[in-house]
Design a protein around this motif. Structure first.
Motif, PDB file in Angstrom:
ATOM      1  N   ASP A  57      -4.978  -4.607  -9.053  1.00 36.90           N
ATOM      2  CA  ASP A  57      -5.878  -5.417  -9.851  1.00 36.90           C
ATOM      3  C   ASP A  57      -5.792  -5.171 -11.371  1.00 36.90           C
ATOM      4  O   ASP A  57      -6.127  -6.187 -11.922  1.00 36.90           O
ATOM      5  N   GLN A  86      -4.996   2.597   4.281  1.00 38.72           N
ATOM      6  CA  GLN A  86      -6.378   2.743   3.676  1.00 38.72           C
ATOM      7  C   GLN A  86      -5.803   2.562   2.034  1.00 38.72           C
ATOM      8  O   GLN A  86      -4.788   2.809   1.769  1.00 38.72           O
ATOM      9  N   ASP A  87      -6.919   2.261   1.371  1.00 39.72           N
ATOM     10  CA  ASP A  87      -6.697   2.066  -0.203  1.00 39.72           C
ATOM     11  C   ASP A  87      -6.728   3.373  -0.705  1.00 39.72           C
ATOM     12  O   ASP A  87      -7.043   4.280  -0.110  1.00 39.72           O
ATOM     13  N   LEU A  97       0.973  -1.365   0.211  1.00 36.77           N
ATOM     14  CA  LEU A  97      -0.056  -0.092  -0.081  1.00 36.77           C
ATOM     15  C   LEU A  97       0.852   1.177   0.047  1.00 36.77           C
ATOM     16  O   LEU A  97       0.331   2.259  -0.704  1.00 36.77           O
ATOM     17  N   ASP A 129       0.126  -6.243   3.795  1.00 36.52           N
ATOM     18  CA  ASP A 129      -0.682  -5.571   3.873  1.00 36.52           C
ATOM     19  C   ASP A 129      -2.287  -6.186   3.628  1.00 36.52           C
ATOM     20  O   ASP A 129      -2.216  -7.187   2.670  1.00 36.52           O
ATOM     21  N   LYS A 130      -3.182  -5.974   4.475  1.00 34.47           N
ATOM     22  CA  LYS A 130      -4.390  -6.526   4.246  1.00 34.47           C
ATOM     23  C   LYS A 130      -5.238  -6.221   3.103  1.00 34.47           C
ATOM     24  O   LYS A 130      -6.004  -6.780   2.745  1.00 34.47           O
ATOM     25  N   LYS A 131      -4.974  -4.868   2.804  1.00 36.43           N
ATOM     26  CA  LYS A 131      -5.810  -4.179   1.640  1.00 36.43           C
ATOM     27  C   LYS A 131      -5.066  -4.039   0.377  1.00 36.43           C
ATOM     28  O   LYS A 131      -3.669  -4.000   0.518  1.00 36.43           O
ATOM     29  N   ARG A 132      -5.531  -3.737  -0.718  1.00 34.37           N
ATOM     30  CA  ARG A 132      -4.835  -3.741  -2.029  1.00 34.37           C
ATOM     31  C   ARG A 132      -5.241  -2.208  -2.694  1.00 34.37           C
ATOM     32  O   ARG A 132      -6.563  -1.995  -2.373  1.00 34.37           O
ATOM     33  N   HIS A 133      -4.620  -1.745  -3.600  1.00 30.49           N
ATOM     34  CA  HIS A 133      -5.185  -0.537  -4.114  1.00 30.49           C
ATOM     35  C   HIS A 133      -5.688  -1.113  -5.461  1.00 30.49           C
ATOM     36  O   HIS A 133      -5.454  -2.321  -6.046  1.00 30.49           O
TER      37      HIS A 133
END
Length: 414
Positions: A54, A292-293, A17, A46-50
């Protein structure tokens, strides 16, 4: 054609991220016609991706983070490398490096390089590494084993915390190097045996993801307790970001000035910073949002009145280049306050496109914060000027064009 060859891109970790500039670059290169193979030294944490992650189509290979975790893979790589003439050249270079840096990390990078060389696709032609420290070590050794050219993109910590001898060795063997601030550029040119191969290219911003915001900000001046000035900062909680200094500055603000501070970002020092905020009596005014993304960060910029980052040079020499978050914030017409280090003054001119203060100076930061908080007109003027500068001089299309030309030259050298 570029699209018919594979370019191996060595990354420290992917996806991350905190490294949106790398993801943005990778997508830009794919759109420019390059076929990429991503090689990561570490698995994602990281638990999220931008969303941009994708959109990148390139396959990803994860090298063994620690060699003992995949001994069979490492031994097979060694067996495949031994017959190659380049193996002995790489082993000699590794031996020289190990004498100067006798650490497990150095051995791990050589082992990872052997795995990279063993799993090399038949139609891959060159290696491009992001960061001049550990990813470049893997890229350099692997390039020697394979007999292919390699190049590197240098950024911040990798420049300023690596020993000079290590930088010289790498800069002496690259087809070219590129870096993102003039200070870094001049430092690397002074060290390089081939200074003409060091290039300056600002990352730039994908302005399609950070379009001009048509909204308006309220003329908050900190006088109304029910409508405080909204301050934001985005960045990892690590020493070079100077969040402890920023908190000390916030504690110096006058009692009659009403503000709220939002921090976005992860990092190992979050707990310590929260404890410091409690100690300074600031906890009730701070929201810690964590990582945050990109979409959430963009919304937060637009909901804020002011951005601040108190970057510093740490005891080991680590520092930021030009923090991408400051470019992002400026693209949304957000007034920015920063420090006079590294690449920050290359975008922001004090009292013209932002406010700049010396690092490690809570009182100076507090004065700048108070001035901007009490004067919505100043914020509007500086924010508009900063946005104009970003859209004129920090467009990612320019940096992708520069990098594409360099990479095509690297392919031709293969």
């Amino acid at each position: 054609m570029s699209g018919q060859k594979i370019l191996a891109v060595v990354l420290k970790g992917y996806p991350r991220l905190s490294e949106t500039f790398i993801a943005q670059e990778l997508l830009g290169l794919e759109r420019a016609g390059f076929r990429l193979w991503l090689v990561s030294l570490r698995h994602p944490t990281d638990k999220k991706r931008h969303p941009v992650h994708d959109e990148i189509k390139a396959p990803v290979t994860y090298l063994p983070e620690y060699l003992y975790q995949e001994p069979g893979r490492v031994l097979r790589a060694l067996a495949r490398a031994l017959p190659r003439p380049g193996f002995w050249r790489a082993l000699a270079a590794f031996g020289r490096d190990l004498i100067r840096d006798p650490t497990p990390n150095r051995g791990r990078r050589f082992g990872q390089a052997l795995v990279l060389a063993a799993e090399w696709p038949a139609d891959a032609v060159a290696i491009y590494a992001h960061f001049l420290h550990t990813p470049a070590s893997v890229a350099r050794y692997a390039a020697m084993v394979l007999g292919v050219p390699w190049a590197v993109s240098a950024h911040a910590k990798d420049i300023w915390t690596s020993p000079d001898w290590d930088l010289r060795e790498k800069l002496g063997s690259v087809g070219w190097a590129v870096t993102c601030t003039r200070m870094g550029y001049e430092h690397l040119r002074a060290l390089s045996p081939r200074p003409e191969r060091v290039n300056l290219s600002y990352h730039g911003l994908d302005l399609t993801r950070f379009p001009h915001w048509e909204g308006t900000r309220a003329a908050r001046d900190g006088a109304d307790p029910a409508d405080p000035v909204r301050l934001i900062s985005v960045g990892r909680a690590v020493p070079k970001k100077g969040y402890d200094v920023l908190l000390q500055a916030l504690a110096l603000l006058p009692a009659d000035l009403n503000w709220r501070f939002t921090h976005i970002g992860g990092g190992a020092e979050l707990a310590a910073l929260k404890a410091l905020a409690e100690q300074l009596g600031l906890s009730g005014r701070i929201q810690w949002q964590g990582a945050q993304d990109q979409q959430a960060v963009l919304a937060a910029y637009r909901a804020s009145d002011l951005f601040a980052l108190d970057c510093r040079i740490t005891a080991d020499g680590d520092r930021d280049g030009l923090p991408n978050v400051m470019v992002e914030a400026a693209s949304q017409r957000l007034c920015c306050i920063g420090t006079t280090i590294s690449g920050i003054p290359e975008l922001f001119t004090d009292d013209e496109t932002g406010l700049l203060v010396p690092p490690e100076d809570p009182a100076a930061m507090a004065r700048a914060l108070e001035r901007a908080m009490r004067d919505p007109g100043l914020r509007a003027r500086l924010g508009a000027a900063a946005e104009a500068r970003v859209r004129r001089d920090f467009n990612a299309e320019t940096s992708i064009h520069q990098l594409s030309a360099l990479l095509r030259r690297l392919e031709q050298d293969s």
